[in-house]
Write a protein that holds these residues in place. Sequence first.
Motif, short mmCIF file in Angstrom:
data_model
loop_
_atom_site.label_atom_id
_atom_site.label_comp_id
_atom_site.label_asym_id
_atom_site.label_seq_id
_atom_site.Cartn_x
_atom_site.Cartn_y
_atom_site.Cartn_z
N GLY A 176 0.79 -1.22 0.09
CA GLY A 176 -0.16 0.12 0.06
C GLY A 176 0.66 1.18 0.04
O GLY A 176 0.23 2.39 -0.30
N ALA A 177 2.14 1.33 0.40
CA ALA A 177 3.02 2.42 0.45
C ALA A 177 3.72 2.75 -0.87
O ALA A 177 3.87 3.90 -1.18
CB ALA A 177 3.93 2.23 1.36
N VAL A 178 3.87 1.64 -1.81
CA VAL A 178 4.85 1.93 -2.95
C VAL A 178 3.98 2.72 -3.98
O VAL A 178 2.80 2.60 -4.16
CB VAL A 178 5.36 0.57 -3.52
N GLY A 179 4.65 3.60 -4.58
CA GLY A 179 4.05 4.63 -5.68
C GLY A 179 3.46 4.04 -6.70
O GLY A 179 3.94 2.70 -7.08
N ALA A 205 2.28 -7.93 -3.13
CA ALA A 205 2.12 -7.77 -4.68
C ALA A 205 0.76 -7.73 -5.25
O ALA A 205 0.66 -6.78 -5.83
CB ALA A 205 2.82 -9.03 -5.30
N VAL A 206 -0.26 -8.41 -4.68
CA VAL A 206 -1.53 -8.31 -4.94
C VAL A 206 -2.19 -6.78 -4.80
O VAL A 206 -2.60 -6.12 -5.41
CB VAL A 206 -2.45 -9.32 -4.34
N VAL A 207 -1.82 -6.26 -3.43
CA VAL A 207 -2.16 -4.90 -3.27
C VAL A 207 -1.86 -3.98 -4.05
O VAL A 207 -2.38 -3.12 -4.41
CB VAL A 207 -1.88 -4.65 -1.58
N HIS A 208 -0.32 -4.09 -4.34
CA HIS A 208 0.09 -3.08 -5.30
C HIS A 208 -0.33 -3.10 -6.38
O HIS A 208 -0.61 -2.22 -7.21
CB HIS A 208 1.80 -3.27 -5.22
N VAL A 227 -7.54 -1.11 0.61
CA VAL A 227 -7.25 -2.04 1.61
C VAL A 227 -8.23 -2.31 2.62
O VAL A 227 -8.65 -3.41 3.04
CB VAL A 227 -5.77 -1.80 2.18
N GLU A 228 -8.71 -1.27 3.16
CA GLU A 228 -9.88 -1.17 4.19
C GLU A 228 -11.01 -2.13 3.87
O GLU A 228 -11.68 -2.81 4.31
CB GLU A 228 -10.15 0.29 4.65
N ARG A 239 -10.24 -6.07 3.17
CA ARG A 239 -8.90 -6.48 4.19
C ARG A 239 -9.29 -7.99 4.64
O ARG A 239 -8.57 -8.84 4.40
CB ARG A 239 -9.02 -5.71 5.47
N ASP A 240 -10.53 -8.31 4.71
CA ASP A 240 -10.92 -9.68 4.94
C ASP A 240 -10.63 -10.69 3.45
O ASP A 240 -10.11 -11.84 3.81
CB ASP A 240 -12.39 -9.83 5.26
N ARG A 241 -10.95 -10.18 2.52
CA ARG A 241 -10.55 -11.09 1.18
C ARG A 241 -8.99 -11.06 1.11
O ARG A 241 -8.44 -11.91 0.79
CB ARG A 241 -11.37 -10.30 0.17
N LEU A 242 -8.32 -10.19 1.44
CA LEU A 242 -7.00 -10.02 1.34
C LEU A 242 -6.23 -10.88 2.49
O LEU A 242 -5.28 -11.51 1.97
CB LEU A 242 -6.30 -8.64 1.66
#
Length: 268
Positions: free
Chosen positions: A26-29, A216-219, A233-234, A237-240
């Motif tokens: 979640g932090a990477v550009g 990797a999925v989040v990005h 993400v919020e 979150r449960d599926r993540l």
Amino acid sequence: MPSTPPPVPGPLPRSAAFDALVAEGGAVGTEGWDFSWFEGRATEERPSWGYQRLLTARLADPAVGAALDLQTGGGEVLAGAGPYPPAMAATESWPPNLARATRLLRPRGVVVVAGPEEPPLPFADGAFDLVTSRHPATVWWTEIARVLAPGGAYFAQHVGPETVFELSEFFLGPLGREVRRLRHPEVERDQAERAGLEIADQRTERLRMEFHDVGAVVHFLRKVVWTVPGFTVEAYRDRLRALHERITAEGPFVAHSTRTLVEARRPF
């Protein structure tokens, strides 16, 4: 830099590992279309045809005096495909990508134009001998035909149908037939021909993707926003967490991308 590597820390508890991976993703550009961050964390097969190599050859054609790259992103693909014809322009609408593309392409003599991704394009009728695009979000065939000179060509690599649907459906549930028909080559061929273009080449390949961790999925979902529209993400979150547990237990999450190479020409 130290001459010896630091000691490798022991594994984090499962919940802490999940939180750390999600925070990292979640932090990477997300600007540009450079996917080097995914090295070692996700993989995707590449189409056999080599789009950038073919693009380079078309830009170098002496018959091309003016070319336009639509939705150029951060300009990375076009930057690696020179040299360019005497007149070379590119469009981009998203401000972070626009700034990146300008920094990368302006020194190479490319005029980067800010503009929306929908018609009208800010160019005169018949202005270009070649129009290109790699993974456009939307293909406006009528506008492409309008800005092409007679005998000019549109050369592009499109995202094909059902791309990464395994990941989309993990978060969204089953997707209907109408959604699965989007970007289908038959549909695109019909749209191009309705706009007055003739399809000279059209090829599609289905390619394996692997995601090795939930970060990797989040990005990926933050970068390729149409995979899960409105992703945060919020909200997911449960599926993540469920996906993290699955990857931990079973190994990489496997999905498939679809790519279509297309060349269309405006008749003389």
